[in-house]
Design a protein around this motif. Structure first.
Motif, PDB file in Angstrom:
ATOM      1  N   UNK A 132      30.534 100.198  91.335  1.00  0.00           N
ATOM      2  CA  UNK A 132      29.402  99.526  91.554  1.00  0.00           C
ATOM      3  C   UNK A 132      28.721  98.535  90.105  1.00  0.00           C
ATOM      4  N   UNK A 133      28.717  97.440  90.382  1.00  0.00           N
ATOM      5  CA  UNK A 133      28.525  96.591  89.240  1.00  0.00           C
ATOM      6  C   UNK A 133      26.941  96.125  89.296  1.00  0.00           C
ATOM      7  N   UNK A 134      26.035  96.791  88.377  1.00  0.00           N
ATOM      8  CA  UNK A 134      24.778  96.360  88.104  1.00  0.00           C
ATOM      9  C   UNK A 134      24.564  95.181  87.347  1.00  0.00           C
TER      10      UNK A 134
ATOM     11  N   UNK B 174      34.525  97.136  95.743  1.00  0.00           N
ATOM     12  CA  UNK B 174      33.417  97.054  94.887  1.00  0.00           C
ATOM     13  C   UNK B 174      32.285  96.583  95.368  1.00  0.00           C
ATOM     14  N   UNK B 175      30.992  96.875  94.888  1.00  0.00           N
ATOM     15  CA  UNK B 175      29.755  96.240  95.217  1.00  0.00           C
ATOM     16  C   UNK B 175      29.160  95.927  94.039  1.00  0.00           C
ATOM     17  N   UNK B 176      27.989  95.153  94.425  1.00  0.00           N
ATOM     18  CA  UNK B 176      27.099  94.593  93.257  1.00  0.00           C
ATOM     19  C   UNK B 176      25.797  94.715  93.493  1.00  0.00           C
ATOM     20  N   UNK B 177      25.060  95.319  92.596  1.00  0.00           N
ATOM     21  CA  UNK B 177      23.445  95.603  93.057  1.00  0.00           C
ATOM     22  C   UNK B 177      22.754  94.978  91.758  1.00  0.00           C
ATOM     23  N   UNK B 178      21.711  94.196  92.380  1.00  0.00           N
ATOM     24  CA  UNK B 178      20.925  93.745  91.327  1.00  0.00           C
ATOM     25  C   UNK B 178      19.613  94.632  91.098  1.00  0.00           C
ATOM     26  N   UNK B 179      19.472  94.521  89.587  1.00  0.00           N
ATOM     27  CA  UNK B 179      18.281  95.642  89.154  1.00  0.00           C
ATOM     28  C   UNK B 179      16.851  94.999  89.274  1.00  0.00           C
TER      29      UNK B 179
ATOM     30  N   UNK C 234      22.790  95.791  80.675  1.00  0.00           N
ATOM     31  CA  UNK C 234      23.213  95.098  81.946  1.00  0.00           C
ATOM     32  C   UNK C 234      24.265  94.046  81.371  1.00  0.00           C
ATOM     33  N   UNK C 235      25.296  93.815  82.063  1.00  0.00           N
ATOM     34  CA  UNK C 235      25.646  94.663  83.185  1.00  0.00           C
ATOM     35  C   UNK C 235      26.364  95.722  82.906  1.00  0.00           C
ATOM     36  N   UNK C 236      26.375  96.824  83.919  1.00  0.00           N
ATOM     37  CA  UNK C 236      26.796  98.126  83.851  1.00  0.00           C
ATOM     38  C   UNK C 236      27.849  98.250  84.959  1.00  0.00           C
ATOM     39  N   UNK C 237      28.935  98.979  84.625  1.00  0.00           N
ATOM     40  CA  UNK C 237      29.808  99.428  85.747  1.00  0.00           C
ATOM     41  C   UNK C 237      29.777 100.804  86.022  1.00  0.00           C
ATOM     42  N   UNK C 238      29.450 101.307  87.400  1.00  0.00           N
ATOM     43  CA  UNK C 238      29.178 102.750  87.756  1.00  0.00           C
ATOM     44  C   UNK C 238      30.516 103.081  88.670  1.00  0.00           C
ATOM     45  N   UNK C 239      31.239 104.042  88.064  1.00  0.00           N
ATOM     46  CA  UNK C 239      32.368 104.506  88.886  1.00  0.00           C
ATOM     47  C   UNK C 239      31.923 105.982  89.241  1.00  0.00           C
ATOM     48  N   UNK C 240      31.688 106.015  90.650  1.00  0.00           N
ATOM     49  CA  UNK C 240      31.244 107.234  91.286  1.00  0.00           C
ATOM     50  C   UNK C 240      29.968 107.744  90.676  1.00  0.00           C
ATOM     51  N   UNK C 241      28.936 106.766  90.320  1.00  0.00           N
ATOM     52  CA  UNK C 241      27.768 107.207  89.876  1.00  0.00           C
ATOM     53  C   UNK C 241      27.623 107.449  88.300  1.00  0.00           C
ATOM     54  N   UNK C 242      28.774 107.245  87.846  1.00  0.00           N
ATOM     55  CA  UNK C 242      28.743 107.755  86.318  1.00  0.00           C
ATOM     56  C   UNK C 242      29.022 106.329  85.634  1.00  0.00           C
ATOM     57  N   UNK C 243      28.033 105.922  84.391  1.00  0.00           N
ATOM     58  CA  UNK C 243      28.083 104.584  83.717  1.00  0.00           C
ATOM     59  C   UNK C 243      29.557 104.844  82.824  1.00  0.00           C
ATOM     60  N   UNK C 244      30.353 103.715  82.970  1.00  0.00           N
ATOM     61  CA  UNK C 244      31.669 103.708  82.349  1.00  0.00           C
ATOM     62  C   UNK C 244      31.529 102.538  81.609  1.00  0.00           C
TER      63      UNK C 244
END
Length: 84
Positions: free
Chosen positions: A7-9, A35-40, A54-64
Motif C-alpha cells: 500500500x502506498x499512502x 499494489x494499492x494507493x490510499x490517500x490520507x 508522506x509518501x509512505x510504503x506499507x508492506x503487509x501493514x508495516x511501514x517500510x
C-alpha cells in the motif's frame, strides 16, 4: 509463495507522491504483483499518523519506507515476504 499487501499512502498535491507512485509501480511490475494507493486526506487517523512522512510504503501493514522510496530496498523487502 506469499503475496504481499503493498500500500502506498499519498496525499493531494504531493510531488514526492508522484515519484513514489512511479517507483512502487516499477518494483511491483517487475515482480508481477499488485499494489494499492490510499490517500490520507480523507482519513483523520492516517493523516495524524503519517502527515509528516508522506509518501509512505506499507508492506503487509508495516511501514517500510517514506519520502523517497528506495526501489532496491523495497524489492528486497517484497522478495523476503514472498519467500516466507
Amino acid at each position: 509463495m506469499a503475496t504481499p499487501d503493498i500500500v502506498l499512502l499519498t496525499k493531494a498535491d504531493c510531488h514526492l507522491c508522484t515519484e513514489a507512485r512511479a517507483a512502487v509501480w516499477r518494483v511491483t511490475a517487475a515482480l508481477g504483483i499488485e499494489w494499492t494507493e490510499r490517500g490520507i486526506d480523507a482519513d483523520p487517523d492516517l493523516r495524524d499518523r503519517f502527515a509528516e512522512e508522506i509518501p509512505v510504503v506499507l508492506v503487509n501493514g508495516v511501514q517500510r519506507d517514506f519520502w523517497k522510496i528506495d526501489e532496491q530496498r523495497l524489492e528486497r523487502t517484497i522478495r523476503k515476504v514472498m519467500e516466507a
